[in-house]
Write a protein that holds these residues in place. Sequence first.
Motif, PDB file in Angstrom:
ATOM      1  N   LEU A   1      35.406  -0.093  -4.706  1.00 38.64           N
ATOM      2  CA  LEU A   1      36.058   0.669  -5.772  1.00 38.64           C
ATOM      3  C   LEU A   1      36.402   2.083  -5.313  1.00 38.64           C
ATOM      4  N   GLY A   2      35.499   2.686  -4.540  1.00 33.60           N
ATOM      5  CA  GLY A   2      35.787   4.018  -4.032  1.00 33.60           C
ATOM      6  C   GLY A   2      36.990   4.017  -3.106  1.00 33.60           C
ATOM      7  N   ALA A   3      37.088   2.997  -2.266  1.00 33.76           N
ATOM      8  CA  ALA A   3      38.233   2.899  -1.358  1.00 33.76           C
ATOM      9  C   ALA A   3      39.537   2.672  -2.116  1.00 33.76           C
ATOM     10  N   ALA A   4      39.437   2.092  -3.318  1.00 37.54           N
ATOM     11  CA  ALA A   4      40.630   1.831  -4.127  1.00 37.54           C
ATOM     12  C   ALA A   4      41.041   3.032  -4.973  1.00 37.54           C
ATOM     13  N   GLY A   5      40.246   4.121  -4.914  1.00 41.76           N
ATOM     14  CA  GLY A   5      40.601   5.323  -5.659  1.00 41.76           C
ATOM     15  C   GLY A   5      40.016   5.404  -7.047  1.00 41.76           C
ATOM     16  N   VAL A   6      39.081   4.530  -7.397  1.00 49.39           N
ATOM     17  CA  VAL A   6      38.428   4.587  -8.703  1.00 49.39           C
ATOM     18  C   VAL A   6      37.586   5.853  -8.780  1.00 49.39           C
ATOM     19  N   ALA A   7      37.676   6.557  -9.888  1.00 50.99           N
ATOM     20  CA  ALA A   7      37.053   7.879  -9.993  1.00 50.99           C
ATOM     21  C   ALA A   7      35.527   7.826  -9.983  1.00 50.99           C
ATOM     22  N   SER A   8      34.925   6.823 -10.594  1.00 46.03           N
ATOM     23  CA  SER A   8      33.457   6.733 -10.689  1.00 46.03           C
ATOM     24  C   SER A   8      32.997   5.375 -10.165  1.00 46.03           C
ATOM     25  N   PRO A   9      33.084   5.164  -8.865  1.00 45.53           N
ATOM     26  CA  PRO A   9      32.828   3.820  -8.325  1.00 45.53           C
ATOM     27  C   PRO A   9      31.411   3.329  -8.547  1.00 45.53           C
ATOM     28  N   ASP A  10      30.401   4.189  -8.381  1.00 44.38           N
ATOM     29  CA  ASP A  10      29.018   3.750  -8.553  1.00 44.38           C
ATOM     30  C   ASP A  10      28.757   3.341 -10.000  1.00 44.38           C
ATOM     31  N   HIS A  11      29.218   4.177 -10.922  1.00 41.93           N
ATOM     32  CA  HIS A  11      29.046   3.891 -12.351  1.00 41.93           C
ATOM     33  C   HIS A  11      29.730   2.590 -12.729  1.00 41.93           C
ATOM     34  N   ASP A  12      30.989   2.436 -12.318  1.00 41.00           N
ATOM     35  CA  ASP A  12      31.756   1.268 -12.728  1.00 41.00           C
ATOM     36  C   ASP A  12      31.197  -0.012 -12.111  1.00 41.00           C
ATOM     37  N   ALA A  13      30.781   0.068 -10.853  1.00 40.64           N
ATOM     38  CA  ALA A  13      30.209  -1.121 -10.211  1.00 40.64           C
ATOM     39  C   ALA A  13      28.953  -1.579 -10.936  1.00 40.64           C
ATOM     40  N   ALA A  14      28.117  -0.631 -11.339  1.00 42.13           N
ATOM     41  CA  ALA A  14      26.895  -0.983 -12.060  1.00 42.13           C
ATOM     42  C   ALA A  14      27.199  -1.510 -13.454  1.00 42.13           C
ATOM     43  N   GLU A  15      28.144  -0.885 -14.144  1.00 41.63           N
ATOM     44  CA  GLU A  15      28.502  -1.334 -15.491  1.00 41.63           C
ATOM     45  C   GLU A  15      29.010  -2.775 -15.466  1.00 41.63           C
ATOM     46  N   LEU A  16      29.811  -3.089 -14.478  1.00 41.79           N
ATOM     47  CA  LEU A  16      30.368  -4.435 -14.409  1.00 41.79           C
ATOM     48  C   LEU A  16      29.287  -5.485 -14.145  1.00 41.79           C
ATOM     49  N   LEU A  17      28.350  -5.176 -13.264  1.00 36.65           N
ATOM     50  CA  LEU A  17      27.295  -6.154 -13.008  1.00 36.65           C
ATOM     51  C   LEU A  17      26.371  -6.282 -14.219  1.00 36.65           C
ATOM     52  N   ALA A  18      26.065  -5.170 -14.870  1.00 35.76           N
ATOM     53  CA  ALA A  18      25.250  -5.250 -16.082  1.00 35.76           C
ATOM     54  C   ALA A  18      25.937  -6.107 -17.137  1.00 35.76           C
ATOM     55  N   HIS A  19      27.257  -5.982 -17.220  1.00 36.42           N
ATOM     56  CA  HIS A  19      28.031  -6.783 -18.168  1.00 36.42           C
ATOM     57  C   HIS A  19      27.916  -8.274 -17.833  1.00 36.42           C
ATOM     58  N   VAL A  20      28.051  -8.602 -16.569  1.00 29.57           N
ATOM     59  CA  VAL A  20      27.960 -10.006 -16.148  1.00 29.57           C
ATOM     60  C   VAL A  20      26.571 -10.574 -16.440  1.00 29.57           C
TER      61      VAL A  20
END
Length: 284
Positions: free
Chosen positions: A15-34
């Motif tokens: 996500l960081g390489a793709a330019g997402v502003a908060s990669p750590d937060h978003d990666a964790a949110e998505l896994l918590a959602h799953v």
Amino acid sequence: MSAARELVREAAGRLGAAGVASPDHDAAELLAHVLGTTRGALLLGPEVAPDQARRYDDLVARRAAREPLQHLLGVAWFRHVSVEVGPGVFVPRPETELLAGWAIEHAAALVAAGESPVVVDLCTGSGVIAKSIADEVPQARVHAVELDPPAHAWAERNLAGSGVELRLGDLATAFEDLAGQVDVLVSNPPYVPLEAWESVAVEARDHDPHLALFSGADGLDAIRVLDRRGALLLKPGGVIGIEHADAQGEAAPAVLSRSGRWEEVRDHRDLAGRPRYLTARRPR
């Protein structure tokens, strides 16, 4: 089986390489959602089943393509409430919580004085501001309007059972029946200048409705309408609050100052110190 922390670390890098502003937060949110859990619970290192890992990988790929996080989760949190969001409706931003808080404080003060305040939310979008006001000031009579039918459908879903009266209509003509009766008027209108297209974040530019983003060459067209409409709807002494772009800290308040319809025109900064919303009062 895969370890949650390893998956999040790898996804955050993507996500960081793709330019997402908060990669750590978003990666964790998505896994918590799953996993149907919380970000905090991921610290315990739960195992992730293969089918869950595949679903997570798909969501990470979509987020890396700059699909909004809230679309992937299906929900946006705001103050003490949440709203469902997806294609066709503007995703609420955390900075708008300050504007909602201002409206809530004014409505609550009127309740404390023994009144039953009338509050109007123009350009309600998902309905999140109106829902927050109804949630925190249940004694208020809250009304909201949205012009765009797809966004109105989201607001209808989000405001069901809230007590908010929602209408489909134009901010320029809405609520004729409330003229001169409104205590608090609040709006997060479109305010991006058309020429600023390239500067808009990909998530907003490609996924938020353009009707909710752009407002004429200088971004102030909707605020000019609010200047006129607010003066009609508010009772003497009533107050208006309008969000604007951080670059409009002088230009947006000037719209109301120059019209001569208002007193106590002020601008307010967000938690990052950036100009964020203006307020004014209709003279008594």
